[in-house]
Design a protein around this motif. Sequence first.
Motif, PDB file in Angstrom:
ATOM      1  N   MET A  27       0.829  -1.209   0.000  1.00 52.33           N
ATOM      2  CA  MET A  27       0.000   0.000   0.000  1.00 52.33           C
ATOM      3  C   MET A  27       0.864   1.261   0.000  1.00 52.33           C
ATOM      4  O   MET A  27       0.601   2.211  -0.753  1.00 52.33           O
ATOM      5  CB  MET A  27      -0.942  -0.002   1.210  1.00 52.33           C
ATOM      6  N   VAL A  28       1.885   1.284   0.817  1.00 51.30           N
ATOM      7  CA  VAL A  28       2.753   2.466   0.896  1.00 51.30           C
ATOM      8  C   VAL A  28       3.438   2.732  -0.445  1.00 51.30           C
ATOM      9  O   VAL A  28       3.522   3.885  -0.896  1.00 51.30           O
ATOM     10  CB  VAL A  28       3.798   2.298   2.021  1.00 51.30           C
ATOM     11  N   ILE A  29       3.902   1.680  -1.096  1.00 49.15           N
ATOM     12  CA  ILE A  29       4.557   1.846  -2.398  1.00 49.15           C
ATOM     13  C   ILE A  29       3.557   2.392  -3.419  1.00 49.15           C
ATOM     14  O   ILE A  29       3.881   3.295  -4.211  1.00 49.15           O
ATOM     15  CB  ILE A  29       5.152   0.512  -2.891  1.00 49.15           C
ATOM     16  N   TYR A  30       2.341   1.882  -3.401  1.00 52.07           N
ATOM     17  CA  TYR A  30       1.304   2.384  -4.310  1.00 52.07           C
ATOM     18  C   TYR A  30       1.000   3.853  -4.026  1.00 52.07           C
ATOM     19  O   TYR A  30       0.891   4.674  -4.949  1.00 52.07           O
ATOM     20  CB  TYR A  30       0.023   1.561  -4.166  1.00 52.07           C
ATOM     21  N   LEU A  31       0.869   4.197  -2.760  1.00 47.21           N
ATOM     22  CA  LEU A  31       0.560   5.578  -2.400  1.00 47.21           C
ATOM     23  C   LEU A  31       1.674   6.519  -2.840  1.00 47.21           C
ATOM     24  O   LEU A  31       1.414   7.598  -3.386  1.00 47.21           O
ATOM     25  CB  LEU A  31       0.322   5.690  -0.894  1.00 47.21           C
ATOM     26  N   ASP A  32       2.904   6.112  -2.604  1.00 47.95           N
ATOM     27  CA  ASP A  32       4.042   6.935  -3.011  1.00 47.95           C
ATOM     28  C   ASP A  32       4.100   7.107  -4.523  1.00 47.95           C
ATOM     29  O   ASP A  32       4.571   8.129  -5.030  1.00 47.95           O
ATOM     30  CB  ASP A  32       5.361   6.301  -2.536  1.00 47.95           C
ATOM     31  N   THR A  33       3.608   6.102  -5.231  1.00 53.39           N
ATOM     32  CA  THR A  33       3.730   6.092  -6.682  1.00 53.39           C
ATOM     33  C   THR A  33       2.582   6.819  -7.386  1.00 53.39           C
ATOM     34  O   THR A  33       2.816   7.531  -8.372  1.00 53.39           O
ATOM     35  CB  THR A  33       3.804   4.638  -7.204  1.00 53.39           C
ATOM     36  N   ILE A  34       1.349   6.670  -6.885  1.00 56.42           N
ATOM     37  CA  ILE A  34       0.211   7.142  -7.685  1.00 56.42           C
ATOM     38  C   ILE A  34      -0.713   8.166  -7.009  1.00 56.42           C
ATOM     39  O   ILE A  34      -1.560   8.738  -7.693  1.00 56.42           O
ATOM     40  CB  ILE A  34      -0.648   5.948  -8.185  1.00 56.42           C
ATOM     41  N   GLN A  35      -0.571   8.416  -5.701  1.00 60.86           N
ATOM     42  CA  GLN A  35      -1.470   9.410  -5.099  1.00 60.86           C
ATOM     43  C   GLN A  35      -1.072  10.807  -5.539  1.00 60.86           C
ATOM     44  O   GLN A  35       0.097  11.174  -5.544  1.00 60.86           O
ATOM     45  CB  GLN A  35      -1.469   9.314  -3.574  1.00 60.86           C
ATOM     46  N   ARG A  36      -2.081  11.619  -5.898  1.00 60.99           N
ATOM     47  CA  ARG A  36      -1.850  12.982  -6.349  1.00 60.99           C
ATOM     48  C   ARG A  36      -1.784  13.933  -5.151  1.00 60.99           C
ATOM     49  O   ARG A  36      -2.219  13.586  -4.041  1.00 60.99           O
ATOM     50  CB  ARG A  36      -2.955  13.424  -7.317  1.00 60.99           C
ATOM     51  N   PRO A  37      -1.268  15.148  -5.339  1.00 64.42           N
ATOM     52  CA  PRO A  37      -1.148  16.099  -4.219  1.00 64.42           C
ATOM     53  C   PRO A  37      -2.467  16.409  -3.514  1.00 64.42           C
ATOM     54  O   PRO A  37      -2.472  16.709  -2.322  1.00 64.42           O
ATOM     55  CB  PRO A  37      -0.581  17.353  -4.891  1.00 64.42           C
ATOM     56  N   ASN A  38      -3.594  16.310  -4.230  1.00 65.88           N
ATOM     57  CA  ASN A  38      -4.882  16.592  -3.594  1.00 65.88           C
ATOM     58  C   ASN A  38      -5.459  15.380  -2.859  1.00 65.88           C
ATOM     59  O   ASN A  38      -6.574  15.426  -2.338  1.00 65.88           O
ATOM     60  CB  ASN A  38      -5.889  17.109  -4.621  1.00 65.88           C
ATOM     61  N   GLY A  39      -4.708  14.289  -2.813  1.00 63.08           N
ATOM     62  CA  GLY A  39      -5.166  13.101  -2.090  1.00 63.08           C
ATOM     63  C   GLY A  39      -5.915  12.105  -2.943  1.00 63.08           C
ATOM     64  O   GLY A  39      -6.161  10.976  -2.516  1.00 63.08           O
ATOM     65  N   LEU A  40      -6.293  12.498  -4.168  1.00 64.89           N
ATOM     66  CA  LEU A  40      -7.033  11.607  -5.062  1.00 64.89           C
ATOM     67  C   LEU A  40      -6.074  10.871  -5.992  1.00 64.89           C
ATOM     68  O   LEU A  40      -4.853  11.020  -5.901  1.00 64.89           O
ATOM     69  CB  LEU A  40      -8.067  12.410  -5.852  1.00 64.89           C
ATOM     70  N   PHE A  41      -6.651  10.071  -6.889  1.00 67.44           N
ATOM     71  CA  PHE A  41      -5.845   9.208  -7.756  1.00 67.44           C
ATOM     72  C   PHE A  41      -6.351   9.277  -9.189  1.00 67.44           C
ATOM     73  O   PHE A  41      -7.551   9.151  -9.436  1.00 67.44           O
ATOM     74  CB  PHE A  41      -5.923   7.756  -7.263  1.00 67.44           C
ATOM     75  N   PHE A  42      -5.415   9.443 -10.123  1.00 67.35           N
ATOM     76  CA  PHE A  42      -5.778   9.297 -11.529  1.00 67.35           C
ATOM     77  C   PHE A  42      -6.124   7.829 -11.778  1.00 67.35           C
ATOM     78  O   PHE A  42      -5.615   6.928 -11.103  1.00 67.35           O
ATOM     79  CB  PHE A  42      -4.615   9.690 -12.437  1.00 67.35           C
ATOM     80  N   HIS A  43      -6.976   7.606 -12.782  1.00 66.95           N
ATOM     81  CA  HIS A  43      -7.294   6.216 -13.129  1.00 66.95           C
ATOM     82  C   HIS A  43      -6.004   5.470 -13.483  1.00 66.95           C
ATOM     83  O   HIS A  43      -5.812   4.313 -13.121  1.00 66.95           O
ATOM     84  CB  HIS A  43      -8.281   6.182 -14.298  1.00 66.95           C
ATOM     85  N   ALA A  44      -5.104   6.128 -14.190  1.00 64.23           N
ATOM     86  CA  ALA A  44      -3.788   5.587 -14.524  1.00 64.23           C
ATOM     87  C   ALA A  44      -2.924   6.756 -14.975  1.00 64.23           C
ATOM     88  O   ALA A  44      -3.448   7.818 -15.312  1.00 64.23           O
ATOM     89  CB  ALA A  44      -3.905   4.530 -15.626  1.00 64.23           C
ATOM     90  N   PRO A  45      -1.601   6.591 -15.004  1.00 64.41           N
ATOM     91  CA  PRO A  45      -0.748   7.698 -15.461  1.00 64.41           C
ATOM     92  C   PRO A  45      -1.119   8.203 -16.846  1.00 64.41           C
ATOM     93  O   PRO A  45      -0.991   9.393 -17.135  1.00 64.41           O
ATOM     94  CB  PRO A  45       0.651   7.071 -15.451  1.00 64.41           C
ATOM     95  N   ASP A  46      -1.583   7.290 -17.708  1.00 66.24           N
ATOM     96  CA  ASP A  46      -1.977   7.701 -19.053  1.00 66.24           C
ATOM     97  C   ASP A  46      -3.483   7.953 -19.173  1.00 66.24           C
ATOM     98  O   ASP A  46      -4.019   8.075 -20.271  1.00 66.24           O
ATOM     99  CB  ASP A  46      -1.546   6.648 -20.077  1.00 66.24           C
ATOM    100  N   ALA A  47      -4.171   8.029 -18.035  1.00 67.39           N
ATOM    101  CA  ALA A  47      -5.594   8.380 -17.998  1.00 67.39           C
ATOM    102  C   ALA A  47      -5.795   9.342 -16.827  1.00 67.39           C
ATOM    103  O   ALA A  47      -6.268   8.950 -15.753  1.00 67.39           O
ATOM    104  CB  ALA A  47      -6.455   7.132 -17.825  1.00 67.39           C
ATOM    105  N   PRO A  48      -5.395  10.604 -17.011  1.00 68.42           N
ATOM    106  CA  PRO A  48      -5.354  11.562 -15.895  1.00 68.42           C
ATOM    107  C   PRO A  48      -6.725  12.120 -15.502  1.00 68.42           C
ATOM    108  O   PRO A  48      -6.990  13.308 -15.596  1.00 68.42           O
ATOM    109  CB  PRO A  48      -4.438  12.666 -16.441  1.00 68.42           C
ATOM    110  N   PHE A  49      -7.581  11.214 -15.037  1.00 71.34           N
ATOM    111  CA  PHE A  49      -8.925  11.598 -14.622  1.00 71.34           C
ATOM    112  C   PHE A  49      -9.217  10.976 -13.258  1.00 71.34           C
ATOM    113  O   PHE A  49      -8.839   9.834 -12.995  1.00 71.34           O
ATOM    114  CB  PHE A  49      -9.963  11.122 -15.646  1.00 71.34           C
TER     115      PHE A  49
END
Length: 379
Positions: free
Chosen positions: A207-229
Amino acid sequence: MKKTILSILFFTMGIFCISELYARENTDLKNWPKGKDPETIGLLVANRFVESPHNSFRPPAPPKSITYPEVCAWYGAIKFAEVTNNKVLLKKLEQRFLPFFDDEKHLVPRPFHVDYSVFGTVPLELYKHNKDQRFYDMGMRFADAQWTLPVDSPEVKKNEYQKFLDQNLTWQTRYWIDDMYMITMVQSKAYHITGDKKYIERAAHEMVIYLDTIQRPNGLFFHAPDAPFFWGRGNGWMAAGMSELLTSLDKNNKDRSTIMASYLKMMESLKKYQRPDGLWGQLIDKPESWVETSGSAMFAYAMIMGVKNGWLDKNEYAPSVRKAWLALIDYINEDGDISNVCEGTNRKNDYQYYLDRKQKTGDMHGQAPMLWCAWALLK
């Protein structure tokens, strides 16, 4: 003059009492309007699940294997039966599973992907109640498979998978947002059943690795790096996954504070984007997107868990929970099916693609988190 002062005093006291009453009612997560309480709604949705054929959210065709939305609804129904001490319902949920040891063996998925591995959650949860060794063996096979190199993989894949295992990550790692429910659930259940901390510790590390990798500054998450929604249900998996994991982590766990900080940041952002009707959109930060219930129910669940466990301030978040629960119920029909559920959605770098997704009724992506909410409110 005295009459004027007394009048002002009484008026002020009246306003204060009304405000206090409103505040209490707004933060009340126990008393609900008739027919909208979590026990009534939970039973309706759970019974609907019991009577549904496997993978009923798909077109009417024989399923090849059990898929994760059904697993998540099954888990929710078990937890609901447990908290309401409904032994009849629990028995029905167990009976639904028994054919997997016999006539429906072919429906048991192979644990070679996160979406299939989460299946192990159900037999482990049922094992808590029936102590049937078959349930234990099946569930643990799925939990262990996530950290065991698959022997039948091509050599090039084995090398790729081994890189993850060398970092104490599951070889199924792919940095998609729904992974953090699918991976952490079965590992958490394995920990609860065995008491072996390796399961919960590796789930927390993942979980920590995922959070470090994909959580955005506002606390939310893009669907994927190539799907920034900020897709609703995708973020819902993260919210629910963190909530489930935090309930299992010992306060001395080295990763707990990091996960908690990420959870709190996400909840703060979700509260900001909650709509006046109490729900969230298909795209969280886009007010023009349509109301989506599966993600909304997952966010409500994460907030319920936060309020109930003292992670979130009750006065600040309970009103959001109450508003969301009551709004969600308005989307449930008399059969126990919830509408406005986004169909299964792959990532795509296309804003309109998300707005054009079909809205389904009775899809288990939506049925499942309603059961989670009902259980959590009653817990």
